[in-house]
Write a protein that holds these residues in place. Structure first.
Motif, PDB file in Angstrom:
ATOM      1  N   GLY A   1       0.933  -1.120  -0.214  1.00 48.13           N
ATOM      2  CA  GLY A   1      -0.123   0.149  -0.017  1.00 48.13           C
ATOM      3  C   GLY A   1       0.743   1.239   0.043  1.00 48.13           C
ATOM      4  N   LEU A   2       0.236   2.317  -0.563  1.00 47.44           N
ATOM      5  CA  LEU A   2       1.202   3.504  -0.733  1.00 47.44           C
ATOM      6  C   LEU A   2       0.970   4.477   0.668  1.00 47.44           C
ATOM      7  N   VAL A   3       2.269   5.242   0.856  1.00 48.38           N
ATOM      8  CA  VAL A   3       2.119   6.014   2.161  1.00 48.38           C
ATOM      9  C   VAL A   3       1.933   7.382   1.958  1.00 48.38           C
ATOM     10  N   ASN A   4       1.085   7.966   2.206  1.00 45.22           N
ATOM     11  CA  ASN A   4       0.630   9.173   2.162  1.00 45.22           C
ATOM     12  C   ASN A   4       1.297   9.974   3.427  1.00 45.22           C
ATOM     13  N   GLY A   5       2.366  10.855   3.300  1.00 42.46           N
ATOM     14  CA  GLY A   5       3.072  11.327   4.479  1.00 42.46           C
ATOM     15  C   GLY A   5       2.486  12.694   4.968  1.00 42.46           C
ATOM     16  N   HIS A   6       1.535  13.310   4.269  1.00 43.01           N
ATOM     17  CA  HIS A   6       0.977  14.420   4.840  1.00 43.01           C
ATOM     18  C   HIS A   6      -0.208  15.014   4.266  1.00 43.01           C
ATOM     19  N   SER A   7      -1.462  15.020   4.921  1.00 43.61           N
ATOM     20  CA  SER A   7      -2.774  15.295   4.531  1.00 43.61           C
ATOM     21  C   SER A   7      -3.389  16.383   5.509  1.00 43.61           C
ATOM     22  N   HIS A   8      -4.633  16.856   4.904  1.00 41.62           N
ATOM     23  CA  HIS A   8      -5.327  17.587   5.738  1.00 41.62           C
ATOM     24  C   HIS A   8      -6.840  17.234   5.563  1.00 41.62           C
ATOM     25  N   LEU A   9      -7.093  15.993   5.896  1.00 50.58           N
ATOM     26  CA  LEU A   9      -8.414  15.434   5.857  1.00 50.58           C
ATOM     27  C   LEU A   9      -9.659  16.343   6.358  1.00 50.58           C
ATOM     28  N   SER A  10      -9.218  16.957   7.600  1.00 56.43           N
ATOM     29  CA  SER A  10     -10.195  18.032   8.062  1.00 56.43           C
ATOM     30  C   SER A  10     -10.773  19.094   7.237  1.00 56.43           C
ATOM     31  N   MET A  11     -10.102  19.351   6.092  1.00 52.93           N
ATOM     32  CA  MET A  11     -10.114  20.446   5.212  1.00 52.93           C
ATOM     33  C   MET A  11     -11.002  19.956   4.076  1.00 52.93           C
ATOM     34  N   ILE A  12     -11.734  18.552   4.053  1.00 50.87           N
ATOM     35  CA  ILE A  12     -11.922  17.898   2.751  1.00 50.87           C
ATOM     36  C   ILE A  12     -13.312  18.779   2.229  1.00 50.87           C
ATOM     37  N   PHE A  13     -14.125  19.330   3.210  1.00 49.19           N
ATOM     38  CA  PHE A  13     -15.475  20.045   2.627  1.00 49.19           C
ATOM     39  C   PHE A  13     -14.950  21.386   1.845  1.00 49.19           C
ATOM     40  N   GLY A  14     -13.687  22.073   2.081  1.00 50.72           N
ATOM     41  CA  GLY A  14     -13.105  23.172   1.161  1.00 50.72           C
ATOM     42  C   GLY A  14     -12.582  22.816   0.193  1.00 50.72           C
ATOM     43  N   ARG A  15     -12.800  21.489  -0.631  1.00 45.17           N
ATOM     44  CA  ARG A  15     -12.431  20.994  -1.833  1.00 45.17           C
ATOM     45  C   ARG A  15     -12.799  21.949  -2.921  1.00 45.17           C
ATOM     46  N   THR A  16     -12.171  22.540  -3.829  1.00 44.96           N
ATOM     47  CA  THR A  16     -12.177  23.368  -5.079  1.00 44.96           C
ATOM     48  C   THR A  16     -12.672  24.726  -4.449  1.00 44.96           C
ATOM     49  N   LEU A  17     -12.534  24.882  -3.102  1.00 51.52           N
ATOM     50  CA  LEU A  17     -12.965  26.315  -2.946  1.00 51.52           C
ATOM     51  C   LEU A  17     -11.587  27.359  -2.936  1.00 51.52           C
ATOM     52  N   GLY A  18     -11.719  28.328  -3.513  1.00 51.78           N
ATOM     53  CA  GLY A  18     -10.475  29.293  -3.735  1.00 51.78           C
ATOM     54  C   GLY A  18      -9.153  28.538  -4.464  1.00 51.78           C
ATOM     55  N   PRO A  19      -9.352  27.763  -5.656  1.00 52.57           N
ATOM     56  CA  PRO A  19      -8.205  27.301  -6.039  1.00 52.57           C
ATOM     57  C   PRO A  19      -7.429  28.466  -6.614  1.00 52.57           C
ATOM     58  N   GLU A  20      -7.806  29.335  -6.923  1.00 57.40           N
ATOM     59  CA  GLU A  20      -7.058  30.489  -7.552  1.00 57.40           C
ATOM     60  C   GLU A  20      -6.556  31.576  -6.938  1.00 57.40           C
ATOM     61  N   LYS A  21      -6.318  31.194  -5.759  1.00 61.49           N
ATOM     62  CA  LYS A  21      -5.797  32.016  -4.565  1.00 61.49           C
ATOM     63  C   LYS A  21      -4.264  31.529  -4.031  1.00 61.49           C
ATOM     64  N   ARG A  22      -3.669  32.720  -3.648  1.00 56.17           N
ATOM     65  CA  ARG A  22      -2.238  32.330  -2.965  1.00 56.17           C
ATOM     66  C   ARG A  22      -2.584  31.475  -1.729  1.00 56.17           C
ATOM     67  N   LEU A  23      -1.422  30.835  -1.113  1.00 57.88           N
ATOM     68  CA  LEU A  23      -1.784  30.185  -0.005  1.00 57.88           C
ATOM     69  C   LEU A  23      -2.584  30.751   1.112  1.00 57.88           C
TER      70      LEU A  23
ATOM     71  N   ILE B   1       8.141   8.336   7.915  1.00 56.60           N
ATOM     72  CA  ILE B   1       6.798   8.378   9.037  1.00 56.60           C
ATOM     73  C   ILE B   1       7.312   7.573   9.763  1.00 56.60           C
ATOM     74  N   ASP B   2       8.263   6.908  10.216  1.00 57.90           N
ATOM     75  CA  ASP B   2       8.397   6.100  11.181  1.00 57.90           C
ATOM     76  C   ASP B   2       7.632   4.841  11.199  1.00 57.90           C
ATOM     77  N   ARG B   3       7.350   4.392   9.861  1.00 56.13           N
ATOM     78  CA  ARG B   3       6.580   3.205   9.801  1.00 56.13           C
ATOM     79  C   ARG B   3       7.166   2.132   9.221  1.00 56.13           C
ATOM     80  N   ASP B   4       8.338   2.112   9.053  1.00 55.02           N
ATOM     81  CA  ASP B   4       9.203   1.171   7.985  1.00 55.02           C
ATOM     82  C   ASP B   4       9.413  -0.208   8.743  1.00 55.02           C
TER      83      ASP B   4
END
Length: 456
Positions: free
Chosen positions: A61-83, A363-366
């Motif tokens: 299985g693949l290892v996704n080292g960094h995400s923010h699942l709590s922000m998933i409802f904001g998908r597609t909001l503000g994609p043309e803005k700076r960080l 991520i210390d899972r090796d």
């Protein structure tokens, strides 16, 4: 004792010797791999279930080292803005969360990761601190219920941030200690906790040192954003009142080392790369997000040349609108080649390791994930190779990096439990979850006063 045999596929182990078996088998007993090799060498024994994986690739299985699942409802909001402008849209939405919203957002994110073949992830959770429930508990519960191998990397904001997200050092210590005692190592170590600052200007030097001391006391890893853009280092110099860059600041405050995971790392000097290498700090790279925001062109090759352990990440589903680590592999190679003007800057074999065995080490899972070896946890996926965009599959490594997509994943197993079969989720009613997420997301948008995004 439950036994499952995956039989007849092309098996890529990603072990130290890179073993592959064209007519391979993987035998899983309970939560671990008991045999991996050619089917002709499989010892005869009864099994509870046989999965015919003919025409498919079996791999870790693949290892996704960094995400923010709590922000998933904001998908597609503000994609043309700076960080930082983008955060001005996302944070009011997150302030509108209740316990149900946090749980459903995390569960939706886990489902998306699993269906893309990501069996391990790090959820970098930053949230408000409401009365009545702890957002981290909702996140851990969703990760536990989904069955994915997950770390909640709890973020700390101590100053110069939205007030509802900030806390004192004492509050951080109390909350983190409580979470560590209840969740760190739970589920036979499938669930873990780590901590770290969200943004450098939200910290003082004392906060960095105290957060490091807390992590050491509880035996937790540090996980943090580092040098995401040139703007980061400019803001750091302004807030700390002296010319200092983020990696230099982390070194001064004792926040580098093999138990430290730094994500993004787009704007770093050669001396900073040397500091990361000297301290064996782990780097998590998310090229799609850097390009999505236009915050910097990730070179990548200097990290590889320095001998750093590098993992890959998608970043959050609101940050690049997806959780497809195959996409991250392709972007990583493309950006590395372009930045270095060298087609050999990042090989297909190295980037595959960054998404599997090397990513697990980052991520210390090796000792659990990233390889198909006897005794390892049974975290594995199958990829359907019998598709037009993967045919002819003359070089499987090239096909995985440059042609495959997360939607090519068919089966997903974590801890020996089959969670996805033929792309169908076995642990949740997917349709019901999607409907629930849509209702809750719209409710949160209204409560946040973000009505302008409801009908886009």
């Amino acid at each position: 004792m439950a036994t499952t045999l995956l039989r007849g596929g092309h098996v890529m182990t990603f072990d130290a010797d890179g073993h592959e078996y064209r007519d391979g088998c993987v035998l899983v007993v309970d939560d671990r791999i008991q045999f991996v090799g050619a089917c002709a060498d499989l010892p005869r024994r009864p099994v509870d279930r046989v999965l015919d994986v003919t025409g498919k690739l079996v791999m870790p299985g693949l290892v996704n080292g960094h995400s923010h699942l709590s922000m998933i409802f904001g998908r597609t909001l503000g994609p043309e803005k700076r960080l930082l402008e983008w955060l001005d849209v996302q944070m009011p939405l997150m302030e509108a969360f209740d316990e149900e919203a946090m749980y459903v957002a995390q569960m939706l994110g886990c489902l998306e990761n699993l269906k893309n073949g990501n069996t391990s992830l790090v959820e970098n959770l930053f949230s408000t601190h409401p009365d009545g429930y702890m957002p981290e508990d909702a996140a851990f519960q969703a990760i536990s219920d989904a069955g994915i191998r997950g770390t909640v990397a709890r973020a700390f904001e101590g100053r110069h941030f939205r007030p509802s997200f900030m806390e004192t050092l004492d509050q951080q210590a109390r909350r983190v200690t409580d979470l560590a005692h209840r969740w760190h190592g739970a589920g036979d170590d499938r669930l873990r906790l780590s901590i770290g600052p969200l943004l450098p200007w939200c910290m003082t030097e004392e906060m960095y040192r105290e957060t490091r001391a807390l992590a050491d006391d509880l035996d937790l890893c540090l996980h943090m954003h580092v040098a995401e853009s040139p703007e980061f280092n400019q803001l750091i110099a302004r807030h700390f009142g002296r010319e200092i860059r983020q990696v230099e600041l982390l070194h001064e405050t004792g926040c580098l080392g093999p138990d430290v995971q730094v994500a993004a790392v787009s704007d770093v000097s050669q001396r900073e790369i040397e500091l990361l290498a000297e301290t064996d700090t782990r780097v998590l790279l998310d090229p799609p997000t850097r390009l999505f925001w236009g915050t910097g062109f990730p070179a990548l090759k200097p990290f590889l040349d320095a001998g750093l352990t590098c993992g890959l990440a998608t970043n959050g589903p609101a940050a690049n609108c997806g959780q497809d680590l195959f996409e991250s592999m392709k972007y990583a190679c493309a950006t590395a080649k372009t930045a270095a003007d060298d087609p050999l800057a990042l090989s297909r074999h190295r980037v595959l390791r960054m998404a599997t065995s090397e990513g697990a080490r980052a991520i210390d899972r090796d000792h659990q994930a990233g390889r198909l070896e006897v005794g390892m946890k049974a975290d594995l996926i199958t990829v359907d190779l019998r598709q037009p965009h993967l045919s002819p599959t003359l070089d499987i490594a090239s096909a995985l990096v440059f042609s495959a997509k997360g939607t090519d994943v068919r089966e997903v197993m974590v801890d020996g439990k089959l969670l996805i079969e033929n792309r169908e989720a076995l642990f949740i009613d997917e349709g019901a979850l999607l409907r629930q997420a849509d209702v809750i997301a719209r409710r949160c948008l209204r409560d946040a006063g973000l009505h302008r995004y409801l009908h886009q």
